[in-house]
Design an enzyme around this catalytic site. Sequence first.
Site, PDB file in Angstrom:
ATOM      1  N   GLY A  75       6.302   1.013  -4.811  1.00  0.00           N
ATOM      2  CA  GLY A  75       5.888   2.307  -4.260  1.00  0.00           C
ATOM      3  C   GLY A  75       5.928   3.474  -5.227  1.00  0.00           C
ATOM      4  O   GLY A  75       5.084   4.362  -5.176  1.00  0.00           O
ATOM      5  N   ASP A 120      10.079   6.481  -4.453  1.00  0.00           N
ATOM      6  CA  ASP A 120       8.976   7.023  -3.658  1.00  0.00           C
ATOM      7  C   ASP A 120       9.477   7.768  -2.425  1.00  0.00           C
ATOM      8  O   ASP A 120       9.060   8.887  -2.159  1.00  0.00           O
ATOM      9  CB  ASP A 120       7.967   5.926  -3.264  1.00  0.00           C
ATOM     10  CG  ASP A 120       8.603   4.723  -2.585  1.00  0.00           C
ATOM     11  OD1 ASP A 120       9.847   4.678  -2.438  1.00  0.00           O
ATOM     12  OD2 ASP A 120       7.863   3.801  -2.189  1.00  0.00           O
ATOM     13  N   ASP A 147      14.726   6.964   2.818  1.00  0.00           N
ATOM     14  CA  ASP A 147      14.714   6.814   4.274  1.00  0.00           C
ATOM     15  C   ASP A 147      16.152   6.597   4.743  1.00  0.00           C
ATOM     16  O   ASP A 147      16.893   7.551   4.947  1.00  0.00           O
ATOM     17  CB  ASP A 147      13.770   5.667   4.641  1.00  0.00           C
ATOM     18  CG  ASP A 147      13.620   5.469   6.140  1.00  0.00           C
ATOM     19  OD1 ASP A 147      14.151   6.298   6.903  1.00  0.00           O
ATOM     20  OD2 ASP A 147      12.981   4.496   6.565  1.00  0.00           O
ATOM     21  N   LYS A 179      12.800  11.575   3.929  1.00  0.00           N
ATOM     22  CA  LYS A 179      12.532  11.589   5.372  1.00  0.00           C
ATOM     23  C   LYS A 179      13.644  12.289   6.114  1.00  0.00           C
ATOM     24  O   LYS A 179      14.820  12.051   5.837  1.00  0.00           O
ATOM     25  CB  LYS A 179      12.472  10.144   5.877  1.00  0.00           C
ATOM     26  CG  LYS A 179      11.135   9.721   6.391  1.00  0.00           C
ATOM     27  CD  LYS A 179      11.221   8.378   7.062  1.00  0.00           C
ATOM     28  CE  LYS A 179      10.069   7.507   6.608  1.00  0.00           C
ATOM     29  NZ  LYS A 179      10.022   6.236   7.333  1.00  0.00           N
ATOM     30  N   ASP A 228       3.103   2.063   0.839  1.00  0.00           N
ATOM     31  CA  ASP A 228       2.267   1.088   1.533  1.00  0.00           C
ATOM     32  C   ASP A 228       2.762   0.802   2.952  1.00  0.00           C
ATOM     33  O   ASP A 228       3.911   1.097   3.302  1.00  0.00           O
ATOM     34  CB  ASP A 228       2.299  -0.239   0.789  1.00  0.00           C
ATOM     35  CG  ASP A 228       3.650  -0.965   0.958  1.00  0.00           C
ATOM     36  OD1 ASP A 228       4.685  -0.331   0.708  1.00  0.00           O
ATOM     37  OD2 ASP A 228       3.656  -2.139   1.371  1.00  0.00           O
TER      38      ASP A 228
HETATM   39  P1  IMP Z   1      15.647   3.056   2.408  1.00  0.00           P
HETATM   40  O1  IMP Z   1      16.489   2.021   1.736  1.00  0.00           O
HETATM   41  O2  IMP Z   1      15.663   2.926   3.901  1.00  0.00           O
HETATM   42  O3  IMP Z   1      15.940   4.471   1.955  1.00  0.00           O
HETATM   43  O4  IMP Z   1      14.155   2.721   2.083  1.00  0.00           O
HETATM   44  C1  IMP Z   1      13.643   2.913   0.877  1.00  0.00           C
HETATM   45  C2  IMP Z   1      12.363   2.120   0.673  1.00  0.00           C
HETATM   46  O5  IMP Z   1      11.717   1.741   1.894  1.00  0.00           O
HETATM   47  C3  IMP Z   1      11.372   3.014  -0.024  1.00  0.00           C
HETATM   48  O6  IMP Z   1      11.516   2.894  -1.416  1.00  0.00           O
HETATM   49  C4  IMP Z   1      10.047   2.505   0.471  1.00  0.00           C
HETATM   50  O7  IMP Z   1       9.612   1.454  -0.360  1.00  0.00           O
HETATM   51  C5  IMP Z   1      10.335   1.970   1.844  1.00  0.00           C
HETATM   52  N1  IMP Z   1       9.977   2.953   2.889  1.00  0.00           N
HETATM   53  C6  IMP Z   1      10.819   3.674   3.661  1.00  0.00           C
HETATM   54  N2  IMP Z   1      10.159   4.473   4.501  1.00  0.00           N
HETATM   55  C7  IMP Z   1       8.846   4.270   4.245  1.00  0.00           C
HETATM   56  C8  IMP Z   1       7.631   4.833   4.782  1.00  0.00           C
HETATM   57  O8  IMP Z   1       7.596   5.707   5.661  1.00  0.00           O
HETATM   58  N3  IMP Z   1       6.480   4.362   4.244  1.00  0.00           N
HETATM   59  C9  IMP Z   1       6.437   3.424   3.262  1.00  0.00           C
HETATM   60  N4  IMP Z   1       7.538   2.878   2.735  1.00  0.00           N
HETATM   61  C10 IMP Z   1       8.731   3.294   3.222  1.00  0.00           C
HETATM   62 MG    MG Z   2      10.362   1.937  -2.730  1.00  0.00          MG
END
Ligand code: IMP
Ligand code: MG
Length: 183
Positions: free
Chosen positions: A48, A104, A107, A135, A163
């Site tokens: 991403g 990218d 979340d 987010k 994506d």
């Molecule tokens: P986390 O570990 O939940 O913070 O997620 C991080 C990864 O999840 C990011 O690097 C993205 O690749 C993917 N991700 C989280 N939210 C989204 C979204 O809304 N769209 C696309 N990819 C996301």
């Molecule tokens: Mg990512």
Amino acid sequence: MHKDIKEILFADTEIQARVKEIGAALTDEYSEAASRGEGVLLLSVLRGAAIFMADLARATEIPLEMDYMALSSYGSSTKSSGRVQIQKDLTSPIKGKHVVVVEDILDSGLTLQFLINYLEQHEPASIEVITLLRKKTKEQVHIDCAHVGFECPDEFIVGYGLDYAERYRNLPYIGILKPEVYE
Ligand code: IMP
Ligand code: MG
């Protein structure tokens, strides 16, 4: 606008302007270290953040290296599983280097928490995190970000590298995916 996009959040021109600002900030932060001959490494999390890092690197005026790691926690779902796996490791040692992690989207924060912890074990000179998007969600691990491109709503976001099931990465803007596409 693509038919699967509910709303455009950040247009192409807006993204490019923000990338230039962050690139200029990086130049300020690291030009002294670079002039002392210390290594600066931009490290992106595939896939991403690759597009963001390609633009950010060109907006930064210091000598730097680029490397990529691939981590997975999502599969083709829209929610993090919380189990992060390294699919592609660092190519070169980071010991003594200034590592700039380029992500990218933040979340749950579990991916970055895992990555920072992993990188610390390899004794870099410093670590900073830049995320293009953060987010607004309630259950987010606190991650110290030196720069956040944009805050975004708790919806599924695609475009400019992001994506859903490997699609929409090549949209030049960032938008909200229509829920009916993944529900
Ligand atoms: P986390 O570990 O939940 O913070 O997620 C991080 C990864 O999840 C990011 O690097 C993205 O690749 C993917 N991700 C989280 N939210 C989204 C979204 O809304 N769209 C696309 N990819 C996301
Ligand atoms: Mg990512």
